[in-house]
Every structure is written in C-alpha cells, then in structure tokens.
Motif scaffolding. Structure first.
Motif, PDB file in Angstrom:
ATOM      1  N   GLY A 263       0.779  -1.226   0.000  1.00  0.00           N
ATOM      2  CA  GLY A 263       0.000   0.000   0.000  1.00  0.00           C
ATOM      3  C   GLY A 263       0.809   1.273   0.000  1.00  0.00           C
ATOM      4  O   GLY A 263       0.234   2.372   0.067  1.00  0.00           O
ATOM      5  N   ARG A 264       2.122   1.185  -0.113  1.00  0.00           N
ATOM      6  CA  ARG A 264       2.994   2.371  -0.051  1.00  0.00           C
ATOM      7  C   ARG A 264       3.351   2.879  -1.448  1.00  0.00           C
ATOM      8  O   ARG A 264       3.434   2.115  -2.414  1.00  0.00           O
ATOM      9  CB  ARG A 264       4.280   2.035   0.700  1.00  0.00           C
ATOM     10  N   SER A 265       3.616   4.167  -1.524  1.00  0.00           N
ATOM     11  CA  SER A 265       4.083   4.766  -2.776  1.00  0.00           C
ATOM     12  C   SER A 265       5.603   4.729  -2.810  1.00  0.00           C
ATOM     13  O   SER A 265       6.261   4.941  -1.798  1.00  0.00           O
ATOM     14  CB  SER A 265       3.589   6.210  -2.896  1.00  0.00           C
ATOM     15  N   VAL A 266       6.155   4.447  -3.989  1.00  0.00           N
ATOM     16  CA  VAL A 266       7.595   4.270  -4.150  1.00  0.00           C
ATOM     17  C   VAL A 266       8.122   5.221  -5.217  1.00  0.00           C
ATOM     18  O   VAL A 266       7.551   5.326  -6.311  1.00  0.00           O
ATOM     19  CB  VAL A 266       7.942   2.822  -4.557  1.00  0.00           C
ATOM     20  N   GLY A 267       9.218   5.915  -4.895  1.00  0.00           N
ATOM     21  CA  GLY A 267       9.966   6.678  -5.879  1.00  0.00           C
ATOM     22  C   GLY A 267      11.286   5.970  -6.110  1.00  0.00           C
ATOM     23  O   GLY A 267      12.073   5.808  -5.170  1.00  0.00           O
ATOM     24  N   LEU A 268      11.528   5.521  -7.326  1.00  0.00           N
ATOM     25  CA  LEU A 268      12.691   4.694  -7.654  1.00  0.00           C
ATOM     26  C   LEU A 268      13.611   5.427  -8.608  1.00  0.00           C
ATOM     27  O   LEU A 268      13.219   5.771  -9.730  1.00  0.00           O
ATOM     28  CB  LEU A 268      12.228   3.375  -8.283  1.00  0.00           C
ATOM     29  N   ALA A 269      14.843   5.688  -8.177  1.00  0.00           N
ATOM     30  CA  ALA A 269      15.856   6.279  -9.042  1.00  0.00           C
ATOM     31  C   ALA A 269      16.693   5.161  -9.630  1.00  0.00           C
ATOM     32  O   ALA A 269      17.388   4.452  -8.906  1.00  0.00           O
ATOM     33  CB  ALA A 269      16.736   7.239  -8.252  1.00  0.00           C
ATOM     34  N   GLY A 270      16.602   4.973 -10.941  1.00  0.00           N
ATOM     35  CA  GLY A 270      17.401   3.955 -11.605  1.00  0.00           C
ATOM     36  C   GLY A 270      16.551   2.883 -12.237  1.00  0.00           C
ATOM     37  O   GLY A 270      15.786   2.198 -11.548  1.00  0.00           O
ATOM     38  N   ALA A 271      16.697   2.699 -13.555  1.00  0.00           N
ATOM     39  CA  ALA A 271      15.955   1.675 -14.293  1.00  0.00           C
ATOM     40  C   ALA A 271      16.899   0.661 -14.908  1.00  0.00           C
ATOM     41  O   ALA A 271      16.591   0.051 -15.930  1.00  0.00           O
ATOM     42  CB  ALA A 271      15.090   2.322 -15.373  1.00  0.00           C
ATOM     43  N   GLY A 272      18.068   0.483 -14.265  1.00  0.00           N
ATOM     44  CA  GLY A 272      19.009  -0.535 -14.724  1.00  0.00           C
ATOM     45  C   GLY A 272      18.667  -1.887 -14.148  1.00  0.00           C
ATOM     46  O   GLY A 272      17.523  -2.147 -13.760  1.00  0.00           O
ATOM     47  N   GLY A 273      19.671  -2.762 -14.060  1.00  0.00           N
ATOM     48  CA  GLY A 273      19.426  -4.115 -13.591  1.00  0.00           C
ATOM     49  C   GLY A 273      18.869  -4.163 -12.191  1.00  0.00           C
ATOM     50  O   GLY A 273      17.853  -4.824 -11.925  1.00  0.00           O
ATOM     51  N   ALA A 274      19.503  -3.445 -11.251  1.00  0.00           N
ATOM     52  CA  ALA A 274      19.018  -3.445  -9.876  1.00  0.00           C
ATOM     53  C   ALA A 274      17.657  -2.775  -9.786  1.00  0.00           C
ATOM     54  O   ALA A 274      16.759  -3.250  -9.068  1.00  0.00           O
ATOM     55  CB  ALA A 274      20.015  -2.743  -8.961  1.00  0.00           C
ATOM     56  N   GLY A 275      17.477  -1.674 -10.499  1.00  0.00           N
ATOM     57  CA  GLY A 275      16.197  -0.974 -10.475  1.00  0.00           C
ATOM     58  C   GLY A 275      15.058  -1.834 -10.971  1.00  0.00           C
ATOM     59  O   GLY A 275      13.959  -1.839 -10.397  1.00  0.00           O
ATOM     60  N   ASN A 276      15.295  -2.569 -12.045  1.00  0.00           N
ATOM     61  CA  ASN A 276      14.274  -3.475 -12.571  1.00  0.00           C
ATOM     62  C   ASN A 276      13.914  -4.535 -11.541  1.00  0.00           C
ATOM     63  O   ASN A 276      12.738  -4.811 -11.285  1.00  0.00           O
ATOM     64  CB  ASN A 276      14.763  -4.134 -13.856  1.00  0.00           C
ATOM     65  N   ALA A 277      14.918  -5.144 -10.945  1.00  0.00           N
ATOM     66  CA  ALA A 277      14.675  -6.195  -9.962  1.00  0.00           C
ATOM     67  C   ALA A 277      13.864  -5.675  -8.793  1.00  0.00           C
ATOM     68  O   ALA A 277      12.894  -6.302  -8.344  1.00  0.00           O
ATOM     69  CB  ALA A 277      16.001  -6.759  -9.468  1.00  0.00           C
ATOM     70  N   ILE A 278      14.249  -4.511  -8.284  1.00  0.00           N
ATOM     71  CA  ILE A 278      13.572  -3.927  -7.132  1.00  0.00           C
ATOM     72  C   ILE A 278      12.148  -3.532  -7.486  1.00  0.00           C
ATOM     73  O   ILE A 278      11.206  -3.763  -6.714  1.00  0.00           O
ATOM     74  CB  ILE A 278      14.383  -2.728  -6.610  1.00  0.00           C
ATOM     75  N   ALA A 279      11.954  -2.954  -8.655  1.00  0.00           N
ATOM     76  CA  ALA A 279      10.618  -2.523  -9.066  1.00  0.00           C
ATOM     77  C   ALA A 279       9.644  -3.692  -9.093  1.00  0.00           C
ATOM     78  O   ALA A 279       8.532  -3.611  -8.550  1.00  0.00           O
ATOM     79  CB  ALA A 279      10.684  -1.854 -10.438  1.00  0.00           C
ATOM     80  N   PHE A 280      10.031  -4.790  -9.715  1.00  0.00           N
ATOM     81  CA  PHE A 280       9.116  -5.930  -9.828  1.00  0.00           C
ATOM     82  C   PHE A 280       8.893  -6.604  -8.478  1.00  0.00           C
ATOM     83  O   PHE A 280       7.786  -7.066  -8.179  1.00  0.00           O
ATOM     84  CB  PHE A 280       9.627  -6.924 -10.863  1.00  0.00           C
ATOM     85  N   ALA A 281       9.918  -6.639  -7.640  1.00  0.00           N
ATOM     86  CA  ALA A 281       9.756  -7.243  -6.312  1.00  0.00           C
ATOM     87  C   ALA A 281       8.809  -6.408  -5.454  1.00  0.00           C
ATOM     88  O   ALA A 281       7.935  -6.956  -4.767  1.00  0.00           O
ATOM     89  CB  ALA A 281      11.112  -7.388  -5.622  1.00  0.00           C
TER      90      ALA A 281
END
Length: 272
Positions: free
Chosen positions: A136-154
C-alpha cells in the motif's frame, strides 16, 4: 611452510577440488561479496571460493563462453553494469530474471548457463528486516538498470500502491514503466523531487566522491524511508541527508546480507 594437499587459513579451504565462482563488474574493487559468500558456502560444507573479475562490457559475452570450458568454474555473480547485458545473452533465465530482463547470478547448467535475479528478493527482505512493509505504499525509484528493474518488480509483487521511476536514460525508464503496467501494476514517471513513502536509489550515484544526489533533498521527509543499493560507502551522502531530515534509512549492506543465503542456495545446486 611445508607443502600440503590442502591449504586452510582462517577456516577457509583451497585445494585442487575447489570450485570457482567469479563476480564480474566494471569497476569491481567495491564488491563486498567474495569473502562472506565464500565463508557461507564453506560453512555449508561446499568447497568453493568467490573471486572478483574486472570485466569491461565488451568482454562479458566472450568471458562467459570461455568459462564454459573451465570445468571447475561453477557460476558467476553479476554486478554493475552488466546485469542487463547478461540477460540479453543466449542463456536460460528463471522468472525473476525474465520479468526484469536482468541477471545477477548464473550457474552452470548442462552445456550452458542458467541465470536468475536475486536483487529484488534481497532488497525486499532487507526492508522487512528493518520494519518497513511495502504494501500500500508509494515508491519513488531512481534507476531503471538491472538493480532498479529487480527492485521494481519485487516491490510491485509485494503490494506497493505505485512505483514511479526516473532514469537519465528516458528509454530505459519508459521500458520499465511499460513492463510494470503490462503486468497490471501502477507505475509512472517520477521527477525525483516529489515525496514518496519509500525512496530508493538503484543507481551508482554515491559510490564516488562528488557524485550528484540521485534523489532531490526536497523529496526526503521525516518518517519516510530512504533505501540504498550502494554498499560502499556504508553511509552514502543520500543516506546521511536522510538521517539529518529524520527519515528512516536502509543501507545497501542489508540487501547484500539478505542475498547471500539466496546466492548460496542458487549455487549449491551446481556445486553438489
């Protein structure tokens, strides 16, 4: 010292039966995993060592191909900036790696390599261990590389209400947002100055002295959480600022610590 069939120091073992794992990156001097993962494997009774390999982008594909001929090389840990490059090679990939289109571990599988992505699971476990529930939380993610992709989907799979992304490469940012939306998650562009419940730096910014902040100071609010993937320095300028502003901080080391057990499990199948 007399020659011996087996050399042991500090409880570690190295002999002719030792399996070799490599960790590839560019740079690679900052990696922290070699000793703790080696210790963890050997505590499990697995005779293996993890060694750093400094590999430029152009050398990744030929290196992996060449290492197939080295029969005691059992696998590779992949770090910045090679995670997406490895995912694009002709290897078998497991679900997390396919969704995020990035790989951070590969193991020998028959005559080829099998890859997975453990960054997201490790990052999420680090948040949980530090008392943060992403649901239920909002996320601001800096970075759409390998780590960013992994974190976003998780984070999306764990129930984040929204994941907004920024990256210097607009096409990478748009691609990640589109793939999140295709799976039914709420995602969009983020200007890095807007507050979110969870702020994540999944870029290398902060590894070197003088790096610009990956997240604008005005986005950091007391009571929110700011998390890093960078392990060295332990407290990046971003985390130092977050602490000053009263935000909860999660260091990059937590992500690695949680990943180590998962890495050991992953490689154990190739090392038995």
């Amino acid at each position: 010292m007399n020659p011996a069939d087996t050399l042991e120091w500090s409880g570690l073992k190295l002999d002719g039966n030792t399996a070799v794992l490599g960790i590839i990156g560019d740079p690679v001097a900052q990696v922290k995993a070699p000793l703790p993962l080696t210790q963890l494997l050997q505590r499990r009774g697995i005779n293996a060592v993890l060694v750093p390999l400094h590999v430029p982008a152009a050398g990744v594909a030929p290196l992996l191909q060449a290492l197939l001929a080295v029969r005691n090389v059992a696998g590779i840990v992949v770090t910045v900036p090679h995670k997406q490059r490895v995912a694009g090679l002709p290897i078998d990939t497991l679900r997390a790696a396919r969704e995020a289109q990035a790989v951070n571990v590969v193991r020998r599988a028959g005559d080829g390599w099998q890859g997975d992505l453990l960054d997201g699971a490790g990052f999420l476990a680090g948040l949980v261990r530090n008392g943060f529930d992403v649901k239920g939380r909002s996320v601001g993610l800096a970075g759409a590389g390998g780590a960013g992709n992994a974190i976003a989907f998780a984070l999306a799979a764990a129930g984040a209400a929204s994941i907004d992304v920024r990256d210097a490469d607009a096409s990478k940012r748009a691609d990640l947002v589109d793939r999140l939306r295709a799976l039914g998650y709420t995602a969009g562009e983020w200007d890095a100055a807007s507050p979110r419940d969870l702020l994540v730096n999944a870029t290398p910014a902060g590894m070197r002295e003088g790096d610009a902040l990956p997240i604008a100071p005005e986005a950091i609010r007391a009571g929110h959480t700011v998390a890093e993937v960078i392990m060295e320095p332990h407290t990046t300028p971003l985390l130092a600022l977050a602490q000053q502003r009263g935000a909860r901080t999660v260091h990059g080391r937590h992500m690695m610590d949680e990943q180590l057990e998962r890495m050991a499990d992953f490689f154990a199948e190739a090392l038995r």
